[in-house]
Design a protein around this motif. Sequence first.
Motif, PDB file in Angstrom:
ATOM      1  N   UNK B  22       0.841  -1.844   0.052  1.00 15.98           N
ATOM      2  CA  UNK B  22       0.037  -0.013  -0.485  1.00 15.98           C
ATOM      3  C   UNK B  22       0.780   1.065   0.260  1.00 15.98           C
ATOM      4  N   UNK B  23       1.666   1.252  -1.181  1.00 11.72           N
ATOM      5  CA  UNK B  23       2.635   2.454  -1.113  1.00 11.72           C
ATOM      6  C   UNK B  23       2.202   3.914  -2.246  1.00 11.72           C
ATOM      7  N   UNK B  24       2.338   4.518  -1.164  1.00 11.16           N
ATOM      8  CA  UNK B  24       1.371   6.032  -2.191  1.00 11.16           C
ATOM      9  C   UNK B  24       2.634   6.756  -2.251  1.00 11.16           C
ATOM     10  N   UNK B  25       2.864   7.523  -3.492  1.00 12.31           N
ATOM     11  CA  UNK B  25       4.432   8.484  -3.498  1.00 12.31           C
ATOM     12  C   UNK B  25       4.239   8.995  -4.515  1.00 12.31           C
ATOM     13  N   UNK B  26       4.726  10.524  -4.516  1.00 12.99           N
ATOM     14  CA  UNK B  26       5.200  11.372  -5.572  1.00 12.99           C
ATOM     15  C   UNK B  26       6.287  11.298  -5.348  1.00 12.99           C
ATOM     16  N   UNK B  27       6.730  11.403  -6.769  1.00  9.06           N
ATOM     17  CA  UNK B  27       8.403  11.442  -6.471  1.00  9.06           C
ATOM     18  C   UNK B  27       8.755  12.611  -7.703  1.00  9.06           C
ATOM     19  N   UNK B  28       9.367  13.676  -7.169  1.00  8.50           N
ATOM     20  CA  UNK B  28       9.130  14.775  -8.199  1.00  8.50           C
ATOM     21  C   UNK B  28      10.098  14.802  -9.129  1.00  8.50           C
ATOM     22  N   UNK B  29      10.080  15.244 -10.300  1.00 11.04           N
ATOM     23  CA  UNK B  29      10.647  15.181 -11.581  1.00 11.04           C
ATOM     24  C   UNK B  29      12.071  16.164 -11.484  1.00 11.04           C
ATOM     25  N   UNK B  30      13.145  15.602 -12.271  1.00 11.92           N
ATOM     26  CA  UNK B  30      14.662  16.605 -12.483  1.00 11.92           C
ATOM     27  C   UNK B  30      14.453  16.817 -11.012  1.00 11.92           C
ATOM     28  N   UNK B  31      14.987  15.770 -10.852  1.00 16.30           N
ATOM     29  CA  UNK B  31      16.093  15.265  -8.914  1.00 16.30           C
ATOM     30  C   UNK B  31      16.176  13.692  -8.935  1.00 16.30           C
ATOM     31  N   UNK B  32      16.972  13.840  -7.364  1.00 18.62           N
ATOM     32  CA  UNK B  32      17.255  12.428  -7.428  1.00 18.62           C
ATOM     33  C   UNK B  32      16.726  12.155  -6.382  1.00 18.62           C
ATOM     34  N   UNK B  33      16.109  11.159  -6.539  1.00 23.16           N
ATOM     35  CA  UNK B  33      15.215  10.875  -5.069  1.00 23.16           C
ATOM     36  C   UNK B  33      16.107   8.731  -5.031  1.00 23.16           C
ATOM     37  N   UNK B  34      15.983   9.109  -3.158  1.00 24.85           N
ATOM     38  CA  UNK B  34      17.037   8.052  -3.181  1.00 24.85           C
ATOM     39  C   UNK B  34      15.987   7.164  -2.478  1.00 24.85           C
ATOM     40  N   UNK B  35      16.087   5.765  -2.423  1.00 24.03           N
ATOM     41  CA  UNK B  35      14.805   4.253  -1.709  1.00 24.03           C
ATOM     42  C   UNK B  35      16.564   3.893  -0.969  1.00 24.03           C
ATOM     43  N   UNK B  36      15.904   4.040   0.929  1.00 24.60           N
ATOM     44  CA  UNK B  36      16.571   3.573   1.224  1.00 24.60           C
ATOM     45  C   UNK B  36      15.361   1.887   2.610  1.00 24.60           C
ATOM     46  N   UNK B  37      16.433   1.663   2.967  1.00 22.59           N
ATOM     47  CA  UNK B  37      15.677   0.335   3.519  1.00 22.59           C
ATOM     48  C   UNK B  37      16.851  -0.979   4.136  1.00 22.59           C
ATOM     49  N   UNK B  38      16.786  -1.254   4.217  1.00 23.56           N
ATOM     50  CA  UNK B  38      17.281  -2.956   4.847  1.00 23.56           C
ATOM     51  C   UNK B  38      16.737  -3.533   3.692  1.00 23.56           C
ATOM     52  N   UNK B  39      17.548  -5.036   3.378  1.00 24.54           N
ATOM     53  CA  UNK B  39      17.324  -5.951   1.944  1.00 24.54           C
ATOM     54  C   UNK B  39      16.440  -6.623   2.688  1.00 24.54           C
ATOM     55  N   UNK B  40      15.669  -6.366   1.302  1.00 24.58           N
ATOM     56  CA  UNK B  40      13.891  -7.785   1.727  1.00 24.58           C
ATOM     57  C   UNK B  40      12.973  -6.956   1.928  1.00 24.58           C
ATOM     58  N   UNK B  41      13.303  -5.173   1.820  1.00 26.59           N
ATOM     59  CA  UNK B  41      11.983  -4.521   2.330  1.00 26.59           C
ATOM     60  C   UNK B  41      11.239  -3.776   1.360  1.00 26.59           C
ATOM     61  N   UNK B  42      11.900  -4.449  -0.132  1.00 24.60           N
ATOM     62  CA  UNK B  42      10.532  -4.255  -0.880  1.00 24.60           C
ATOM     63  C   UNK B  42      11.135  -2.858  -1.329  1.00 24.60           C
ATOM     64  N   UNK B  43      12.118  -2.760  -2.085  1.00 23.05           N
ATOM     65  CA  UNK B  43      12.592  -1.058  -2.693  1.00 23.05           C
ATOM     66  C   UNK B  43      13.048  -1.555  -4.209  1.00 23.05           C
ATOM     67  N   UNK B  44      13.669  -2.994  -4.502  1.00 22.96           N
ATOM     68  CA  UNK B  44      13.574  -3.182  -5.667  1.00 22.96           C
ATOM     69  C   UNK B  44      13.118  -3.207  -6.366  1.00 22.96           C
ATOM     70  N   UNK B  45      11.811  -4.282  -5.625  1.00 23.96           N
ATOM     71  CA  UNK B  45      10.508  -4.403  -6.455  1.00 23.96           C
ATOM     72  C   UNK B  45       9.459  -3.216  -7.122  1.00 23.96           C
ATOM     73  N   UNK B  46      10.416  -2.090  -6.001  1.00 23.51           N
ATOM     74  CA  UNK B  46       9.082  -0.899  -6.128  1.00 23.51           C
ATOM     75  C   UNK B  46       9.544  -0.019  -7.536  1.00 23.51           C
TER      76      UNK B  46
END
Lengths: 288, 251
Positions: B22-46
């Motif tokens: 149930x992730x909701x997020x707005x990712x801004x245009x032409x900037x760097x957005x980092x996704x952090x978290x421990x292994x297996x937290x779903x960040x790669x799937x996202x």
Amino acid sequence: MARTVHRKSAESVFFLSALLALSVALLMLAVLVVEVFVDGFSQLDWQFLTHFPSRNPEDAGILSAWVGSVYLITLTVAFAVPLGVAAAIYFEEYARKNWFNTLMEMNIGTLAGVPSIIYGLLGLGLFVRTLNMGRSLLAGALTMALLVLPIIIITAREAIRAIPSSVQDAAFALGATRSQVIRTIILPLSFPGILTGIILALSRAIGETAPLIAIGALTYIAFLPDGLSSPFTALPIQIFNWVSRPQAGFHSNAAAAIIVLLTITLLLNAFAILLRNYFYRRIHAHLS
Amino acid sequence: MSNAFEIKNLNIYYNGLHAVKNVSIDIPHTLITAIIGASGCGKSSFLRAMNRMNDLIPNSRRTGEILFHGVDIHQPMMSEVTLRRRIGMVFQKPNPFPFSIFDNVAYGLRIQGMRDKATLDQRVEESLRRAALWPEVKDRLKQSAFALSGGQQQRLCIARTLAVDPEVLLLDEPCASLDPTGTARIEELLQKLEKEITIIIVTHNMQQAKRLSDTVGFFHLGELVEFGRTEEMFEHPRIQLTRDYIMGHFG
């Protein structure tokens, strides 16, 4: 200390028994080759290769047999390779895991072990009779193609599975369609492995006799095949025929024909292995 | 500030595993957005949901909406092939094709049907320059990509992605297998590219997220815990879990 000595002697016992096992296999092969050469080498000359079979063992040659074998093998590969590779691509790239595909996979595994005479009877019923092809080169090649198809499918699948999925992912991520991935990545990279399958299939097909006898390939042919529907003979059939004659002269002819058959097999294999190594160096060595 | 992505109630499942919740997020245009978290937290799937690479995984399922510049990426008019050309991806381990350096960069253009030698030459050079690799490889474009070092291979993969002119660059832990020098060069490169395209980078390296990103999202067990401007989140995380992760209490 005593333990180390014990381990060392166990080691050498194992080494010696492995060596013994290998020597037995090689010795048998050597005996076979030497015997064939002693029997047949004197018969082997240009005339033997360029003459048709004859009632007189001195005049008999294997022209129609070796030409028939070469045609047969070429056609077999031409039929079996595209079909086999396409089937392998289906299984690896398109097939979903369901009962139908699982059943198909099991069937192909089983087909690889079915005795060749059964394929011969299938060829007789299907190609020779039902499809009215007669005892032709075409019927023979199609039967042989069925026989080697499982070998090609299995080895091609292994070759495709050996391609790292990361490389395919890279292509997909660049916007490649699945058919582009197959054309530009899968086929070129699995080519050396597919060649291995073709080598195995060739070696199997060139020596097979039973299915050809079953579909009724002729044993005495004094002409060269002039088309797909032409009757034909092949080296193993000629050998089989000569061995079953009472005259000693024909036995020597059979031995000479075996030398030719072995030479053709070795040449085909050597060519395919060289080709495979060339492509392997060019492409696959990178992937490890 | 406009948004490149608007993601609403995204859920991703693999067989029984609920990988993104149930992730909701707005990712801004032409900037760097980092996704952090421990292994297996779903960040790669996202990350892999955004260019529909997850579609290639059998038995993966998704609910929720992903809007790319306001357009639903799953609507029937949008083909995943076009989408992936607009949203490029660089993977954790450098995965160049076993071709020459030139052919690697030209791959994406060739599959689009570009054949003209002069245009290809020009686009390959331009992409290699953008990826800061041109000076190192300009005399050996015909050589195998595997002759390059790990860090160079990764920059080649970035060049290959840039060649098709994407609007977004997704990077899945691109420095995980690189040494500090290689990592530094990639970071430098990303900061330069940030002005031209939207960058989303998954990383488990907190220092990297802090150095590089403008906004950062923290994932934990498939959920988005906190999302905000990088300085704020590293200085004053609102949520205890984020604070613990940033302080290195787990992960």
